[in-house]
Structures are given as structure tokens and as C-alpha cells.
Design a protein around this motif. Sequence first.
Motif: not given
Length: 168
Positions: A69-94
Amino acid sequence: MKKILIILLVLMNGACSNNSAYELPIKEYPQSFHQEVSKLPKDIQDKIKVPTEFPFDVEFFRFSTTPVVENIVYISVEFEPLDSELSNKVNLSFTTYYNDKVDSSNSYESIKLNNGELAILKKDEEELKVLEWSDKDGDVQELAVMFRDTEITNEDLKMMADSLNSVK
């Protein structure tokens, strides 16, 4: 005696080194990620980079993009921790904002990346850290981590930012 001393030094060095980095090579990202990337304009495909080292073991979770849109685009990648305990506590995005501008670094703490780029610590709160920088093409890279009941350090952010690799 000299050999024993050398062996002890090597073992101590290995025990004291930071072994908390986990890798997720681009070839291990799912096929669906690569298919979605292939749908983007060629100039964006050529510039896409993603982190490949993390302070805990992760897996690819989601990829999203906006239409141009108007020559601007963004991409986002999200990751999930494999450790089941961390997966409920950490949200990581780039996220990468193509054809955008980074905020002024004057009002934020700066972190120098290994490639010489200066990143700003845009948010450094109890449960949120956001690191932002402009790459050599002028595109804005943003690494955001929301967390609770765990610790994410500025060094962890720097490690992830330093691990960017091209998708192509």
C-alpha cells in the motif's frame, strides 16, 4: 602435567561458555513459510532476513504480510518456544517494515550490532522488550519479545538481531 592443565582449561572454558543459544536454520522453516515468501514481490523476497539463533529453543509459528500500500509493505514472523513452560510465557516476533523509517536514536538506549548497525531499545519494560534498527537498505527491522515469569536480556535481543540470515 602440561596436557592435564590444557585439558582442564578446555573443559572449564566449555563449561563457562554461553551454551544458551539455540539455532533454527532457514532450511528448517516449514515449506509453507517458503511458499508464502515466494508470493511476495521479487525485490522484497531478495531482502527478507529472519533470525536463526535464539536464547531458547523455538519453532516457526506464523508468517504474515501486508499487501503493498503506497509502496510500503511489512512482513512479520512469529516464533514459539518449544519448552512447554516457556510457550505460555514468551511471545517472540520479528517484523520488517520495508520503505519505512526508524525512530530517532537520540531518545532511546542504543545497542551496537555485530554488523555495525546501531539498534535502539525502543521498549525495555518489565514484560516487553523491543529492539529496532534500520538496515543498509533503509528497511526497519523490529524484534519484539513479550514475556512474563522469565527473563529476556538485552544480550538475548542482540544475539537474535545479530543472527539474521537471508531467506534467499
